[in-house]
Design an enzyme around this catalytic site. Structure first.
Site, mmCIF file in Angstrom:
data_model
loop_
_atom_site.group_PDB
_atom_site.id
_atom_site.type_symbol
_atom_site.label_atom_id
_atom_site.label_comp_id
_atom_site.label_asym_id
_atom_site.label_seq_id
_atom_site.Cartn_x
_atom_site.Cartn_y
_atom_site.Cartn_z
ATOM 1 N N ARG A 71 -15.378 36.555 -50.729
ATOM 2 C CA ARG A 71 -14.036 36.576 -50.128
ATOM 3 C C ARG A 71 -13.712 37.991 -49.654
ATOM 4 O O ARG A 71 -14.106 38.966 -50.282
ATOM 5 C CB ARG A 71 -13.027 36.153 -51.198
ATOM 6 C CG ARG A 71 -11.579 36.037 -50.729
ATOM 7 C CD ARG A 71 -11.373 34.866 -49.824
ATOM 8 N NE ARG A 71 -9.980 34.435 -49.765
ATOM 9 C CZ ARG A 71 -9.538 33.548 -48.879
ATOM 10 N NH1 ARG A 71 -10.352 33.000 -48.003
ATOM 11 N NH2 ARG A 71 -8.273 33.176 -48.892
ATOM 12 N N THR B 61 -12.368 26.987 -40.009
ATOM 13 C CA THR B 61 -13.431 27.371 -40.945
ATOM 14 C C THR B 61 -14.686 26.563 -40.644
ATOM 15 O O THR B 61 -14.652 25.657 -39.829
ATOM 16 C CB THR B 61 -12.996 27.135 -42.408
ATOM 17 O OG1 THR B 61 -11.932 28.022 -42.704
ATOM 18 C CG2 THR B 61 -14.055 27.321 -43.451
ATOM 19 N N ASP C 167 -3.570 34.866 -45.881
ATOM 20 C CA ASP C 167 -3.605 33.824 -46.920
ATOM 21 C C ASP C 167 -2.792 34.236 -48.152
ATOM 22 O O ASP C 167 -2.553 33.423 -49.039
ATOM 23 C CB ASP C 167 -5.050 33.507 -47.341
ATOM 24 C CG ASP C 167 -5.676 32.400 -46.494
ATOM 25 O OD1 ASP C 167 -4.991 31.886 -45.596
ATOM 26 O OD2 ASP C 167 -6.843 32.047 -46.747
ATOM 27 N N SER D 50 -8.282 28.047 -50.375
ATOM 28 C CA SER D 50 -8.357 26.621 -50.706
ATOM 29 C C SER D 50 -9.760 26.094 -50.521
ATOM 30 O O SER D 50 -10.003 24.890 -50.679
ATOM 31 C CB SER D 50 -7.423 25.829 -49.798
ATOM 32 O OG SER D 50 -6.110 26.271 -49.964
HETATM 33 N N1 GLU Z 1 -8.301 30.840 -45.000
HETATM 34 C C1 GLU Z 1 -8.391 29.520 -45.522
HETATM 35 C C2 GLU Z 1 -8.684 29.534 -46.990
HETATM 36 O O1 GLU Z 1 -9.368 30.380 -47.445
HETATM 37 C C3 GLU Z 1 -9.446 28.745 -44.850
HETATM 38 C C4 GLU Z 1 -9.156 28.588 -43.426
HETATM 39 C C5 GLU Z 1 -9.246 27.174 -43.001
HETATM 40 O O2 GLU Z 1 -10.132 26.446 -43.396
HETATM 41 O O3 GLU Z 1 -8.421 26.809 -42.223
HETATM 42 O O4 GLU Z 1 -8.256 28.689 -47.690
#
Ligand code: GLU
Length: 521
Positions: free
Chosen positions: A31, A332, A374, A399
């Site tokens: 991350r 993603t 986020d 998530s």
């Molecule tokens: N930034 C999102 C997360 O880490 C993921 C982005 C997405 O899948 O839209 O949960």
């Protein structure tokens, strides 16, 4: 696969690996981490004390964290791979050089981001040739990215974390390459960030133990913090396990699914962030806790949303704690891979929004992430502490839910998806479709989706709303506006006897790819 707007070395992700030889699940936390100077009020406008509009925060230097993707690839190749990172980057360099055919999805992703991309010369040169998105069928090349991959292959990842590529990242964040293209109005000022060379040099991967929860005799392994995926999926499954979903009507099964998900989201929002103590995570994913939460579910009537989070220090049914709901974002890439030896990789990687923070690092060919958005911009939990506020070196809550399910100690399913917070519900829904509701894996993937993340209305795809809406509404559920699609999952099912079923989206996000890569003999 070419998804420069969802994945890439400007971002981060979570890698879950099943080691067949040692029968063990490992994870890599790649991350993005916040700059050392990041403060809790980073997304508060000093001019008026109010949080920035999301797009203003996103398309800025403030939203960029130190990317972890390249370090993740290096660690995975080094620990479990058969080839060096340098040789693995060569095919990607070749694709970047030769290009790929622009399809509808790719073109649309650019069109959706045109105003943001037009702000930066480096981005518009690459993705807005002649000032507009490329036409479908044209060839999209990226020679700068090919050079970057070759440079990394030759010199190692030090050139990224402690060398010239890193210096270019820092320069881009601190001094965004604004083009100010005419005819592309942007409503917001573009603010610089304070990511420094030392932040890149100090970046470290983490290797947390996976989360583990039992579900109807299966062992479900997921990603621990800073992702909330493992605990949120695990808690919801534990709640669902209290009912035999295969014995109730489809409406009842989906009612339970929505309620379990809402309860789990309330707890996630209240308790889960980068620094949540292990004892709290263990509690949230325990069967005892699921009993305390599941007892609230009424088969005849939907709970009023948002539901309050549970008080993890109390005992008995429905212990309410102070707290509130929270919402978040979209896009993603997800990969599911297995080899002939039985090793399995479930990997979700992202640059956060489709198109990240919209800044291509000049001369390097890759987009930067906006993962710091986020974080919650302000507290979301009323008078209770919010576990996901920004802080120095902190990683924002995710998530992403790369999940590997074992049956009798051997892989049974591996799956994951993009989709921001809806990732959790997509993984959950595909799991119950396959395990409880009598669907094959391809059916479980194709089935219409819905997501109840502890908000007033269920978010659903139109087909779900049409098919199941009336039954759920009769129980008191309501629906928010339909969304065209939720998630873009990939999955593999492992059959007794060694066969595998590889499954991707038949339609969502322009459809996915699933198949067998033959080894040359
Ligand atoms: N930034 C999102 C997360 O880490 C993921 C982005 C997405 O899948 O839209 O949960």
């Amino acid at each position: 696969m070419t998804e420069p707007f969802s994945a890439g070395i400007g971002g981060g992700g979570f890698f879950v690996y099943y080691d067949a030889k040692h029968k063990k699940v490992h994870t890599i936390d790649g991350r993005e981490s916040g700059p050392a100077t990041m403060t809790e009020d980073i997304f508060i406008d000093p001019a008026d004390g109010l949080p920035y509009d999301f797009q203003e925060a996103r398309v800025s230097g403030l939203s960029v964290g130190t990317p972890g993707t390249l370090a993740t690839w290096e660690a995975a190749a080094g620990k479990w791979g058969t080839r060096s990172l340098g040789s693995l980057l060569q095919p990607a360099a070749k694709v970047a050089d030769k290009g790929f055919a622009v399809d509808n999805t790719f073109r649309q992703q650019i069109a959706d981001n045109a105003a943001a991309f037009a702000q930066f010369g480096s981005t518009s040169e690459l993705y807005l040739p002649a000032g507009a998105p490329p036409v479908v069928g044209s060839t999209q090349r990226n020679p700068d990215l090919a050079d970057t991959y070759r440079l990394i292959a030759k010199r190692g990842t030090g050139v990224f974390y402690r060398g010239s590529v890193g210096a270019d990242i820092v320069r881009t964040v601190q001094n965004p390459p604004v083009a100010g293209a005419p005819g592309a109005p942007w409503a917001y000022p573009i603010r610089p960030g304070d990511l420094r060379l030392s932040d890149l040099a100090n970046y470290r991967l983490r290797f947390p133990a996976p989360t583990k929860s039992g579900y109807r005799g299966l062992d479900v392994y997921g990603m621990s913090t800073p992702s909330s995926g493992g605990t949120a999926v695990g808690e919801a499954l534990n709640i669902l396990e209290k009912t035999d979903l295969s014995k109730v009507s489809m409406t009842q099964a989906l009612h339970r699914y929505a309620e379990a998900s809402a309860l789990s989201f309330a707890d996630r929002n209240r308790y889960v962030g980068a620094y949540t103590p292990q004892s709290t995570l263990d509690k949230l994913i325990s069967d005892g806790w699921a009993t305390q939460r599941a007892c609230q579910i009424n088969p005849a009537k939907a709970l009023t949303k948002p539901v309050p989070p549970g008080d993890i220090n109390a005992s008995g049914c429905t212990p309410a704690a102070v707290g509130g709901p929270v919402e978040d974002g979209q896009s993603t890439t997800n990969l599911t891979v297995a080899d002939k030896w039985g090793n399995v990789v479930e990997y979700t990687l992202t640059i956060e929004q489709t198109g990240g923070n919209a800044m291509v690092v000049p001369g390097r060919g890759f987009l930067l992430n906006n993962e710091m958005t986020d974080f919650n911009f302000t507290g979301t939990q009323g008078t209770a502490p919010d576990p996901n506020l920004p802080g120095p070196n902190k990683r924002p809550r995710s998530s992403m839910s790369p999940t590997i399910v074992l049956k009798h100690g051997k892989p049974f399913l591996a799956l994951g998806s993009p989709g921001g917070a809806t990732i959790i519900t997509t993984v959950l829904q595909v799991l119950i479709n396959r395990v409880d509701l009598g669907m094959t894996l391809p059916e479980a993937m194709a089935a219409p989706r819905a997501s109840q993340r502890n908000t007033a209305g269920i978010q659903a795809e139109p087909a779900f709303h049409t098919q199941y809406g009336p039954g759920l509404e009769a129980l008191g559920h309501s629906f928010s506006a339909d969304v065209p699609e939720l998630g873009a999952a990939t999955a593999i099912e492992f059959r007794p006897g060694g066969g595998m079923i590889a499954s991707a989206e038949p339609v969502r996000r322009g459809s996915g790819a699933a198949g067998v890569v033959r080894v040359r003999r």
